[in-house]
Scaffold this motif. Structure first.
Motif, PDB file in Angstrom:
ATOM      1  N   HIS A  38       0.799  -1.237   0.000  1.00 49.54           N
ATOM      2  CA  HIS A  38       0.000   0.000   0.000  1.00 49.54           C
ATOM      3  C   HIS A  38       0.828   1.282   0.000  1.00 49.54           C
ATOM      4  O   HIS A  38       0.251   2.363   0.002  1.00 49.54           O
ATOM      5  CB  HIS A  38      -0.870   0.047   1.250  1.00 49.54           C
ATOM      6  CG  HIS A  38      -1.739  -1.152   1.475  1.00 49.54           C
ATOM      7  ND1 HIS A  38      -1.253  -2.396   1.767  1.00 49.54           N
ATOM      8  CD2 HIS A  38      -3.084  -1.286   1.457  1.00 49.54           C
ATOM      9  CE1 HIS A  38      -2.249  -3.254   1.925  1.00 49.54           C
ATOM     10  NE2 HIS A  38      -3.379  -2.614   1.744  1.00 49.54           N
ATOM     11  N   GLU A  63      -2.885  -4.618  -3.825  1.00 47.89           N
ATOM     12  CA  GLU A  63      -3.377  -3.339  -3.310  1.00 47.89           C
ATOM     13  C   GLU A  63      -2.673  -2.109  -3.895  1.00 47.89           C
ATOM     14  O   GLU A  63      -3.033  -0.984  -3.583  1.00 47.89           O
ATOM     15  CB  GLU A  63      -3.238  -3.320  -1.784  1.00 47.89           C
ATOM     16  CG  GLU A  63      -4.423  -3.931  -1.061  1.00 47.89           C
ATOM     17  CD  GLU A  63      -5.626  -2.988  -1.014  1.00 47.89           C
ATOM     18  OE1 GLU A  63      -6.187  -2.674  -2.087  1.00 47.89           O
ATOM     19  OE2 GLU A  63      -5.996  -2.582   0.083  1.00 47.89           O
ATOM     20  N   CYS A  74      -0.031  -7.724   1.881  1.00 45.67           N
ATOM     21  CA  CYS A  74       0.101  -9.093   2.311  1.00 45.67           C
ATOM     22  C   CYS A  74       1.219  -9.832   1.569  1.00 45.67           C
ATOM     23  O   CYS A  74       1.188  -9.922   0.347  1.00 45.67           O
ATOM     24  CB  CYS A  74      -1.199  -9.819   2.025  1.00 45.67           C
ATOM     25  SG  CYS A  74      -2.519  -9.388   3.157  1.00 45.67           S
ATOM     26  N   CYS A  78      -8.587  -4.971  -1.479  1.00 49.57           N
ATOM     27  CA  CYS A  78      -8.312  -6.045  -2.445  1.00 49.57           C
ATOM     28  C   CYS A  78      -9.521  -6.958  -2.668  1.00 49.57           C
ATOM     29  O   CYS A  78      -9.492  -7.815  -3.555  1.00 49.57           O
ATOM     30  CB  CYS A  78      -7.074  -6.831  -2.059  1.00 49.57           C
ATOM     31  SG  CYS A  78      -7.160  -7.655  -0.468  1.00 49.57           S
ATOM     32  N   CYS A 136      -7.762  -0.335   0.707  1.00 53.30           N
ATOM     33  CA  CYS A 136      -8.686  -0.542   1.842  1.00 53.30           C
ATOM     34  C   CYS A 136      -8.888   0.734   2.648  1.00 53.30           C
ATOM     35  O   CYS A 136     -10.002   1.028   3.092  1.00 53.30           O
ATOM     36  CB  CYS A 136      -8.203  -1.685   2.727  1.00 53.30           C
ATOM     37  SG  CYS A 136      -6.460  -1.626   3.128  1.00 53.30           S
ATOM     38  N   GLU A 140      -7.752  -9.073   7.352  1.00 48.98           N
ATOM     39  CA  GLU A 140      -6.762  -8.761   8.386  1.00 48.98           C
ATOM     40  C   GLU A 140      -7.152  -7.509   9.169  1.00 48.98           C
ATOM     41  O   GLU A 140      -8.279  -7.050   9.102  1.00 48.98           O
ATOM     42  CB  GLU A 140      -5.340  -8.727   7.811  1.00 48.98           C
ATOM     43  CG  GLU A 140      -5.185  -8.035   6.483  1.00 48.98           C
ATOM     44  CD  GLU A 140      -5.178  -6.548   6.560  1.00 48.98           C
ATOM     45  OE1 GLU A 140      -4.298  -5.985   7.203  1.00 48.98           O
ATOM     46  OE2 GLU A 140      -6.057  -5.928   5.946  1.00 48.98           O
TER      47      GLU A 140
END
Ligand code: FS2
Ligand code: SF4
Length: 540
Positions: free
Chosen positions: A236, A260, A304, A423, A448, A483
């Motif tokens: 990100h 992302e 991630c 995502c 996000c 998450e």
């Protein structure tokens, strides 16, 4: 080990032998200890502030990076985490010496050991150290919200944006999690307060991103590949992307986004780079196949990360909060700059990416772009062309049960529009769901954290339609979580008064039955069932 912080936790209860994510018990233990010492440091900084002393930004950054490192899929490198613990203890010791009053500090604030003593202490301070199930549930809910908030703080901080009040809250909340006298009601209040600061944190990051890179705008992003060798950048962190684009100018190396990082293409500032080639692949969990076929180096700026296959381990680089043993980590210099020349040199020796697909993704519908076409949207709602919006923001994941989201998106009536961020979008953004009078049926706001944009859009619609409550809008919420950043997004939405959010594919394992009951009774939180039933329930 015991970890139940993410949606994929083993058996929907907790990972105890090994993380489903790949986290080993040894790494889990050091993450538990890192959280413990960060709470201890926070108790000291909170006391310092109460004594009227200033806490240096470097200390705030230490707290945020420590929290970020423990987010799911961020850091698998035990040695790197051990170093953070040692550094945190060192800084805490210095600050302790500055306190006027050291009485009644929690044990974590005073605990000091050398590396040999870390494992024994880690075994005592994990999640299960809190015996009462409801108190544990609330403490973890708050901790996970703070981890998400810290990630967003970190991104704002690297762009030069600060809000000391948020740092002070994060640290005071961490300190309160050490306080055994806090009741369930007090922790519930702290949970909701965390949501308020979550809104402020996302607003700060939105300001940082848009003032630095411009407002996201309607953009078509290429999915195919070019002929040059490439570097794939994921996560990100837009500042890392900017530095990479700058350093690759004139090298003959293209830069592609993964996961992302896709929404970076929507920002005007990144459009000036002719080697910013497009988006390669899908969400994080497809890394193993997609990183293998990319052929060139990959830079992970945040989670991630999936522990890599040997076939591309030498091409995987980490930076910031991420870490993987055996992969090269690129550290920032004292001025914040990073030297990506090792990645660029490796890219030059690699083959161009193997093409996975062709076509384009349309996105860029953050708040300003949607406000710019607000008249059109309002008209479509008034005429009945748009009957409902469905917020489908959040995360994607590897579980088969998440196919639900692709099926749900496809089963939605043609007069509905999906608002998305995160995502989660990869489940339906390539399905060509069409448009309504020129308005795409999938409006992607971004990463996000850009769920904040979706909240602003809802508040704007409430204003335009003259409604008194955001829940009177024709908006349903069907959010996929994975998450801890999704936890702060959820708490932020609750703070903004949004009710009846459906959270899936399962409710968090860390919600005890009593805590889940409070969320159901006060906020109407529910989960998902079948596509048919949920379409009936949410769309009517
Ligand atoms: Fe996705 Fe992973 Fe965005 Fe999460 S790439 S689940 O970090 O924060 O969403
Ligand atoms: Fe398990 Fe998720 Fe924790 Fe990984 S982060 S150990 S998958 S609960």
């Amino acid at each position: 080990m015991f970890c139940y912080q993410c949606q994929e936790t083993a058996g929907c209860k907790g990972c105890t032998m090994m993380g489903v994510c790949g986290k080993t018990p040894e790494v889990a233990a050091m993450q538990d200890l890192l959280i413990y010492v960060t709470k201890g440091l926070s108790a000291v900084t909170t006391r310092l502030r109460a004594e009227g002393r200033k806490v240096e930004p470097q200390v705030n950054y230490l707290v945020t990076i420590n929290l970020f490192i423990t987010i799911t899929n961020a850091n698998f490198d035990r040695e790197a985490i051990v170093e953070r613990i040692a550094e945190t203890l060192r800084v805490k010791q210095e600050l302790l010496a500055k306190l006027q009053e050291r009485e009644n500090l929690p044990e974590a604030a005073l605990w000091q050991e050398n590396i040999e003593g870390f494992a024994a202490q880690a075994a005592k301070v994990g999640v299960l150290a809190t015996e009462n199930e409801d108190i544990r549930s609330l403490r973890e809910l708050i901790t996970y919200g703070l981890k998400g908030l810290a990630a967003y703080q970190k991104h704002a901080n690297v762009l030069g944006y600060e809000n000391e009040a948020i740092d002070a809250f994060v640290q005071s909340a961490l300190a309160k999690l050490l306080d055994d006298s806090l009741t369930g009601d007090e922790l519930t209040a702290l949970t909701l307060e965390t949501g308020k600061w979550g809104v402020d944190g996302m607003a700060l990051l939105d300001k940082a991103n848009t003032e630095t890179y411009g407002n996201p705008e309607l953009t078509k992003v290429d999915l195919g590949v070019r002929k040059n060798p490439g570097i794939l950048i994921s996560g990100h962190d837009l500042k890392d992307l900017e530095m990479l684009l700058e350093q690759t100018q004139g090298t003959g190396v293209d830069v592609y986004t993964h996961g992302e990082m896709l929404p970076a293409h929507y920002y005007p500032q990144f459009k000036k780079y002719s080697n910013f080639a497009g988006n390669y692949g899908n969400a994080w969990w497809k890394q193993k196949e997609e990183f293998a076929s990319f052929n060139g180096p990959i830079l992970m700026t945040t989670n991630c990360v999936v522990p890599p296959k040997a076939s591309y381990q030498n091409r995987l680089f980490t930076t910031g909060a991420t870490g993987v043993p055996g992969c090269q980590h690129i550290e920032a210099k004292a001025d914040g700059s990073k030297d990506f020349s090792a990645i660029i040199e490796l890219a030059k020796k690699c083959a161009a990416p193997t093409e996975l697909e062709q076509g384009q993704i349309v996105g860029g519908f953050a708040h300003e772009q949607v406000f710019a076409v607000a008249d059109k949207v309002v008209e479509a709602v008034k005429s009945g062309a748009i009957k409902k919006f469905v917020v489908m923001a959040g995360c994607d994941g590897r579980m088969k049960s998440r196919d639900y989201y692709a099926e749900f998106a496809q089963a939605l009536p043609q007069d509905t529009v999906i608002l998305t961020a995160g995502c989660a979008k990869y489940k339906y953004i390539k399905l060509n769901l069409g448009d309504i009078g020129g308005i795409p049926r999938v409006l992607d706001a971004g990463q996000c954290n850009d769920s904040y944009s979706l909240a602003l859009i809802a508040l704007k619609l409430k204003e335009v339609f003259g409604l008194s409550d955001v829940n009177e809008l024709p908006i349903a919420y069907n959010i996929a979580w994975y998450e801890q950043k999704a936890v702060i997004v959820l708490l932020a939405l609750l703070h903004l008064g949004v009710k009846n959010i459906h959270l899936g594919p399962t409710l968090p394992a860390f919600l005890s039955p009593n805590v889940a009951k409070v969320l159901v009774e006060n906020f109407g939180i529910g989960t998902i069932s079948t596509v048919e039933e949920d379409i009936k329930k949410m769309i009517g």
